[in-house]
Structures are given as structure tokens and as C-alpha cells.
Design an enzyme around this catalytic site. Structure first.
Site, short mmCIF file in Angstrom:
data_model
loop_
_atom_site.label_atom_id
_atom_site.label_comp_id
_atom_site.label_asym_id
_atom_site.label_seq_id
_atom_site.Cartn_x
_atom_site.Cartn_y
_atom_site.Cartn_z
N PRO A 369 93.03 -18.45 51.30
CA PRO A 369 91.99 -18.33 52.32
C PRO A 369 91.52 -16.98 52.31
O PRO A 369 92.24 -15.98 52.11
CB PRO A 369 92.37 -19.20 53.47
CG PRO A 369 93.61 -19.96 53.07
CD PRO A 369 94.33 -19.06 51.90
N SER A 695 94.11 -37.52 50.61
CA SER A 695 95.28 -37.30 51.81
C SER A 695 95.32 -37.95 53.18
O SER A 695 96.02 -37.77 53.88
CB SER A 695 95.65 -35.91 51.71
OG SER A 695 94.68 -35.36 52.40
N LYS A 738 98.60 -27.32 55.76
CA LYS A 738 98.40 -28.36 56.61
C LYS A 738 99.36 -28.26 57.81
O LYS A 738 98.96 -28.57 58.87
CB LYS A 738 98.41 -29.72 56.01
CG LYS A 738 97.30 -30.02 55.12
CD LYS A 738 97.76 -31.43 54.17
CE LYS A 738 96.41 -31.86 53.31
NZ LYS A 738 96.69 -32.80 52.55
#
Length: 808
Positions: A369, A695, A738
Site C-alpha cells: 500500500p 474471500s 486482513k
């Protein structure tokens, strides 16, 4: 009332039906003889039929010239009956003929399509109204024709048609004038067809006048441009002659030393440059051309520029600095907090380089990111290696020449960005960072990513070819590092040459240490403050991280720290030096005062155990995050509605989840017919944000099961995993991102596929201590953990996933 006068030509007697010959981009007018080449089977058959009969055929223009076998709808409705004068068949089987236009006709209907076209026709008489308006239009057209010829207009007619041209252009019959001029001048096909179809002579003259006026305007502009170009060329020639004379005078007077000094300077640079034999020959050849060329020749400037690039590039291999692994490791630790895997890979690279002397292997690609330190670590690597650092951004590049350079034939040409970076570094072995490699575009000017293949391939870049230099340059000593936010947009061939090192994002603890050790000292200095003047408490730093930022990186954190320091700097500046000795201690109360209301509340803070609502996890190029899946039931007919700007893959996951719940109705304690009279609406909030991926499968299934069973889902449980129709839970990607997102959001338990248990090694220990991980293989295990209680009517024995009739 004016009289209607018919064309003085002798009328011809036409049969009610005639063969039809389609024409491409050609319109024939009455009274004109036109050569035609015909090669299509139907056209040749129509010509054979006409030749064997009365030699009359109707030629009609196609609407679309690319259609090979036109039908009735592909032809215009108005054509010209032509008399075939002669036909010659060439060796290729094509017919070459001379067709003379006789009369305009309207094609009423087609009575035959095989083996050739034949149509029922009706003649359009050549009439005109003798009036002052018609006479005025005729004169205007004649004047325009005269002006057209004066400007060099070249009507398309053969020698035999010259007499007709003179006759028709000065004829009193306006229709003959229109036919002759329109046939002779190369107007657009659609404009010619429009004039052919017009009945009124006045309308035809008016349209012809408009087309002639347009052609005349274009020719006048073209003539003006040609005249300006000729004047410019004459001036340049005159200046070149005068400059050559001046050069001769200067040589006689001994004033040409400046030019000779420049040549001697180039010779010295070439000798000291350390070029290879091939490059040396090229440089001397270009220098020889410059010596023979006039100083005022425009090409001399291009050659000087080329020689400057050749002599300024670092052709010599620079000496390698002695590598001290302990020092390099210390530099990396000093400049960056965390990033354990990245630092290990860099130290491994240095160790091999120290032993082998030269490293050939995959190019490092940092993927993660924004704001996670991908670009800044490149500078640290260069410092650890003792090399210079060069960075170019590839975001938005669409032209291959940006990488390989422009060829010297173009005005303003120059080398590509890679060679420019090498020149900027003045060394042949810098650390070269190619930033945002995932944002390269491609268009008609080429594909820049394809040009990068040669530069980034260790087996090929020893002789990298730049279009401007046209000589090989050795890039094998350059350490290339690339950065990207996502891998999906990088072409597979280029991705194959990269060794991917992922940046998953920082945890809260890592952000705290980064702010304390790097960001606050940096911003204190940038704002003109002294370190002893200001102190952030630990709670204040954590308050900024938790309540004013929510990101994988630290860019927004740095902005918020900067905003706090601006408030402090203003207070000190307004105190006029009285506050110089005062120390400001920033507390959480000060943070709220300086930055205003809290921007981000804990995402799970106000959520209770709810029916039909589950927490899922996702990952994007900006890091991980959590999403809430809401399900509501309504009376209906068993329809499933999915909203929230979901992608196709996520919609299919929702359908699979619904199918799983319906097939396990008995296990969930549901009635068999409940689905037939209930509509299900699945919504994922933040509808403006696109969402996709498989997912969310187990989260969707849990939410739907909760809605039907009326049993709440635990609020502090987040889940991720793909679900199949048989209830198997499959492995997912982006596990670390996550997990970190769930940790930031206050999640206590994470349900994940059992195949992802291996990824726990990448999760920091303190994060693992704060979270409970439940790894599952089947959806039954998910529901037992996610729901507050399992349906009471559920059987202890699991319902078979496959009907017994299909089991062995």
C-alpha cells in the site's frame, strides 16, 4: 411562368428492366464517358448479359464500398443507364470497359439477384426551369470553374473528354453543366450521389456551387501555405550562403579558434571517457562529420548534442565500495522500523555481492500500500551499498520512447529515462529505483513495459540499446529496484523478471515507533522547532493513530503530526520569543483541540450481536480493511438481491452462499418451503466503493444463515474465506493485511481457512496475542463459531453433502 425545357439530347428508349452493376466509390453522370474495371462475379455476369443484349446496363453506387456482395439494401436508389462502348478482358479475368452515361433512372424494385442483379427502372427526365435564378446560378458556377482552374485545379477527365468539358461548361443547359463538372472534379462520393438524385436543376446548381466554393477555399489556403514555405526556404538558403561567406572571412582573419576549441574539447572527452571500441568508433565518426560540417548547418547542433550525451555518460565501471554487512544492517535499522523480510533480503543481496563480486539475479520489486516505505528504503539501500541513488516515476507513461528514447531523426529527440538517470548519477552502478511500475500504460505509441524487459533482464542488459544513442550501454552493474501497489496490472512477462517482496502495512505498534523515532523528529525540524521544545506523550501519539488515521502506511499520520506542529509553531511565533524556553507537552486533550473532532471511531464499537449481519475482511492496494454484510428477509418468491456495487465474483459468492443455506435447510432447523416465499436482500455498505473477490464467501453464508435462523452473529468475530457449494472453505490471499486490519478495528476472533494457518508466521507476536485464530475446513465449523448458538433443532449428525443416490 417560365417554361420547362427538356434536355436537347435525343431521348433514348429504355427497356422496363435492365441488368444492374454495383460500383465502388464511383458515380456516373449522363453525357460522360467513364472507364471501369470490374472483377466481381455478379458484375461480370451483368456486363455479359448487357453486352449480349442491347449493351445497356444500370450502374449504381454502393453505400458501403467494403461490401463484397451488395444486395438491394446496400445500393442507392438512383443510378445511370450506360451504354457499353467496349469491353476488354485482361489475363486476371477482370473486365476493363468504357461506359457512356445515357440517362438517370430510379430503381423501383429488384426482380432478379442471381446470377446477377436486375431491376425494374423508371427514367428521371433531364428538365430545367428557364428563369433568372437558374441563369444566375449557371454564371456563378462558370466563374467558380474559372477560379478553380486558375488555382491549379485538375479535373479528372481523359483527352477524349476535353471537348465535352468545354462544351458542357459553356452550354446553356444547366443539367449538362452540372453533370460534366460533378463528373470531372473529385468530390466526395456521397456529394456526387446527392447531386445525381436531385431533380430540380436549380437545386443541383446550388449544391454544385457550394461544393466548388469549398474546394476553392481549400486550394486558396494551400496556395498561401506553399507560398509561405517557399519564402521561408529562400530565406534560409540566403542565410546559409551569407554564413558560409562569413565563416570564410573569419578563417582568413584567424577568428575560427572558438570552433576548433570545441572540437579539441570533444576529442579530449572521447579519449578520457573509457568507451568500448564500438562506441569509440561511433563517437569519432560523428566528430568527423561535425568537423567537415558548417557551423551554421542546422544538423551541426544535433551532432553536438549527440556527442555531449556520449561523452557525459559514465562508460567506465566504477570501483565497488567495500561492503560492511554490519554497517549496512545498522543503516537499514537506523532508517526504517520493522520491514524484517525486506532488510533480510537486502543483507542477503549484499552478502552474495561481497563474495561473488557481481550479482546477477531477479530484480527486487516492493509491493504494498502507499506510505509503507517502499520508495524511501531505496535510498537506505543505496547508502548501505555506498552507491548513488536515482529514482524515476513510471506512473502514467504510455510512450515506449520514454524508456528507449527517441530516434535522432525526430526534432527535439533525446535518450530515454533510464539513460537520463544514469547520466544524472554520473556513475555506471547506481541504485536505480523505478517507482510505480504497476501504473505504466500503453497506447498506439508502443508499450513501455515491453521496453523495460530488456533493461530489467540480467541476461540482456549488458548491451541495452537506446534509440537515441544507437550504441549498447552496459546496465549490468546497476541495481534496479521497482515499486508497485498491486501486481495485477504488471504484465506477466515483466512480473516474471521481478522478485516480489510484499509490504503488508504497519501495525499500530509499528506506527507508534515510526512516529516516535522518525516522523516527529523530521517534522519538528521541518517546522523550525527544536527537539527540546516539544514532546508528544505516548497516549497522544496513539490517539492520532487510532482516532485520526486509518491506513496501511504512515502518510496521513505524518500529515496529522505536521498539523499539530503548525499549531505549536504559531503559538511560539506569536509569543515573540517569550515562549522559546517553554516546553510544549502534547497530550490527547491537545490532540483533540488541535485536530478537531475524532475522524475515525472504532468500527466495532457501536455494533452489538445482530441477526443477519456478519463482519468480513478484504484487501486492496491501499491495505486491508473490514466490511459489514447485512441481510434482510422479505415476503416474496425466493429471489436473491445483491447490492453495494459488488463485482461479478462477489455476486457469484453470494449465490453460492444462498445455495448452501437452501441445501442445508434441515441442518439449520428451517422449513423446506420457507425459501419459496421469502426474498433475500444482501447489502454491503459503502456502496460507492467497488467490491469484488471470493474471500467474503463464509461471511455471506453466515449472514444469510443468521437471517433465516434468527440467531445473532458474534460482533467481535471477523471471517474470511471462499466457500464452495459443498461447504468447503478454501484458502485466500492477503492474509496478513486482513489480520492487521481486523486488529486495528478491535476484532477479537478471526475465522480463516485451515490452509492459511501457515501464514501465521508473518503475523507479529503481539498481534497474535491480542487475537484468537480459528482455522476451519468446513462451513459447519464456521457457523458454530460465528453464531451465538447453533440451531437447537439441528441434528448432531451432519447432513450428507451429496445425496446418497450419488454416493459409492
Amino acid at each position: 411562368m417560365a417554361d420547362l425545357i427538356k434536355n436537347f439530347t435525343e431521348p433514348i428508349k429504355l427497356k422496363p428492366t435492365l441488368p444492374v452493376g454495383p460500383l465502388r466509390d464511383t458515380v456516373i453522370f449522363p453525357g460522360n464517358s467513364v472507364p471501369i474495371i470490374s472483377g466481381r462475379p455478379k458484375s461480370k455476369a451483368a456486363l455479359d448479359a448487357a453486352w449480349n443484349s442491347d449493351k445497356l446496363i444500370v450502374f449504381v453506387t454502393q453505400k458501403n464500398s467494403r461490401i463484397e456482395d451488395p444486395g438491394e439494401k446496400d445500393l442507392y436508389k438512383v443510378g445511370t443507364v450506360c451504354n457499353i462502348r467496349r469491353v476488354v478482358r485482361n489475363p486476371e479475368g477482370e473486365y476493363t470497359l468504357q461506359a457512356e452515361g445515357m440517362a438517370r433512372v430510379y430503381l423501383k424494385s429488384f426482380i432478379k439477384t442471381e446470377p446477377y442483379l436486375e431491376a425494374e427502372i423508371e427514367e428521371i427526365p433531364e428538365l430545367y426551369e428557364k428563369s433568372e435564378q437558374t441563369e444566375a446560378l449557371v454564371r456563378a458556377v462558370r466563374e467558380q470553374i474559372k477560379r478553380f482552374l486558375e488555382l491549379g485545379g485538375n479535373p479528372f477527365f481523359d483527352q477524349g473528354g476535353l471537348a465535352n468539358w468545354s462544351l458542357f461548361t459553356y452550354s446553356d443547359d444547366p443539367n449538362q453543366l452540372v453533370n460534366a463538372v460533378t463528373q470531372a472534379i473529385d468530390f466526395k462520393t456521397i456529394d456526387k450521389q446527392q447531386i445525381l438524385e436531385m431533380v430540380s436543376a436549380a437545386d443541383r446548381l446550388q449544391r454544385l456551387s457550394e461544393l466548388l466554393a469549398k474546394e476553392i477555399r481549400i486550394m486558396e489556403i494551400s496556395q498561401k501555405l506553399n507560398q509561405q514555405t517557399q519564402e521561408r526556404v529562400s530565406k534560409m538558403t540566403k542565410e546559409a550562403i551569407l554564413r558560409e561567406q562569413m565563416r570564410s572571412i573569419e578563417e582568413e582573419l584567424g577568428g575560427g579558434d572558438g570552433e576548433h576549441a570545441e572540437i579539441r574539447e570533444f576529442e579530449l572527452k572521447i579519449k578520457k571517457s573509457g568507451m568500448s571500441k564500438e562506441v569509440l568508433e561511433r563517437a569519432r565518426k560523428e566528430l568527423g562529420r561535425l568537423v567537415k560540417m558548417s557551423a551554421y548547418n542546422p544538423e551541426a547542433g544535433y551532432i553536438r548534442n549527440y556527442l555531449e550525451w556520449l561523452t557525459d555518460l559514465p562508460w567506465k565501471v566504477n570501483k565497488q565500495a567495500k561492503i560492511d554487512l554490519k554497517k549496512a544492517e545498522g543503516i537499514l535499522e537506523e532508517d526504517h522500523w520493522g520491514l524484517k523480510k525486506v532488510k533480510e533480503r537486502v543483507i542477503e543481496y549484499l552478502a552474495v555481492h561481497k563474495l561473488a563480486g557481481k550479482m546477477r539475479g531477479p530484480i527486487l520489486c516492493f509491493v504494498g500500500p502507499p506510505g509503507t516505505g517502499k520508495t524511501s528504503i531505496g535510498k537506505s539501500i543505496a547508502r548501505a551499498l555506498g552507491r548513488k541513488f536515482v529514482k524515476i516515476s513510471l506512473g502514467g507513461i504510455r510512450d515506449e520512447a520514454e524508456i528507449r528514447g527517441h530516434r535522432r531523426t525526430y526534432v527535439g529527440s533525446m535518450p530515454g529515462r533510464i539513460i537520463q538517470g544514469i547520466k544524472q548519477a554520473h556513475v555506471s552502478n547506481p541504485v536505480f529505483m523505478l517507482d510505480e511500475i504497476d501504473k505504466i500504460g500503453a497506447d498506439y505509441r508502443g508499450d513501455p513495459s515491453a521496453a523495460l524487459l530488456e533493461a530489467l533482464d540480467p541476461e540482456q542488459n549488458e548491451g541495452f540499446s537506446d534509440h537515441y544513442l544507437e550504441v549498447p550501454f552496459d546496465l549490468s552493474n546497476v541495481m534496479f529496484i521497482t515499486t508497485a501497489n498491486i501486481l495485477d496490472t504488471i504484465p506477466p512477462a515483466l512480473r516474471d523478471r521481478l522478485e516480489v517482496i510484499r509490504y503488508p502495512g504497519y501495525t499500530e505498534d509499528e506506527k507508534f515507533h515510526i512516529a516516535q523515532k522518525f516522523l516527529i523528529p523530521k517534522q519538528v525540524e521541518n517546522h523550525g522547532l527544536k527537539r527540546e521544545q516539544i514532546e508528544f506523550t505516548d497516549d497522544a501519539i496513539r490517539s492520532i493513530i487510532r482516532e485520526y488515521t486509518r491506513e496501511a502506511g504512515v502518510r496521513n499520520l505524518e500529515r496529522e503530526i505536521s498539523a499539530v506542529l503548525r499549531k505549536v509553531a504559531r503559538k511560539i511565533a506569536e509569543a515573540n520569543g517569550e515562549a522559546d524556553k517553554r516546553k510544549f507537552t502534547i497530550t490527547p486533550e491537545d490532540i483533540h483541540k488541535f485536530l478537531g473532532p475524532i475522524q475515525f471511531l472504532p468500527q466495532l464499537a457501536e455494533i452489538e450481536d445482530t441477526v443477519g449481519m456478519a463482519t468480513g475482511l478484504f484487501v486492496t492496494e491501499a491495505g486491508g480493511g473490514i466490511l459489514f454484510i447485512e441481510v434482510t428477509l422479505m415476503p416474496g418468491k425466493g429471489n436473491l438481491l445483491l447490492t453495494g456495487q459488488l463485482g461479478d465474483v462477489m455476486k457469484e459468492s453470494g449465490q453460492a452462499a444462498m445455495s448452501y443455506v437452501r441445501s442445508h435447510w434441515a441442518q439449520l432447523g428451517l422449513g423446506e418451503k420457507i425459501f419459496q416465499k421469502t426474498d433475500v436482500h444482501v447489502h454491503v455498505p459503502e456502496g460507492a466503493v467497488p467490491k469484488d473477490g471470493p474471500s467474503a464467501g463464509i461471511a455471506l453464508t453466515s449472514a444469510i444463515a443468521s437471517a433465516f435462523t434468527k440467531i445473532q452473529v458474534h460482533k467481535e468475530v471477523a471471517m474470511t474465506g471462499e466457500v464452495t457449494l459443498r461447504g468447503r472453505v478454501l484458502e485466500i490471499g492477503g492474509f496478513k493485511e486482513k489480520v492487521l486490519a481486523a486488529h486495528r478495528a478491535g476484532v477479537k476472533t478471526i475465522i480463516a481457512p485451515s490452509d492459511n494457518q501457515k501464514d501465521l508466521e508473518d503475523i507479529p507476536d503481539y498481534v497474535q496475542k491480542d487475537l484468537k485464530f480459528v482455522f476451519v475446513k468446513h462451513m459447519d465449523e464456521v457457523l458454530k463459531m460465528a453464531l451465538v448458538r447453533f440451531p437447537q433443532s439441528a441434528s448432531q449428525k451432519r447432513v450428507p453433502l451429496i445425496p446418497s443416490a450419488y454416493m459409492a
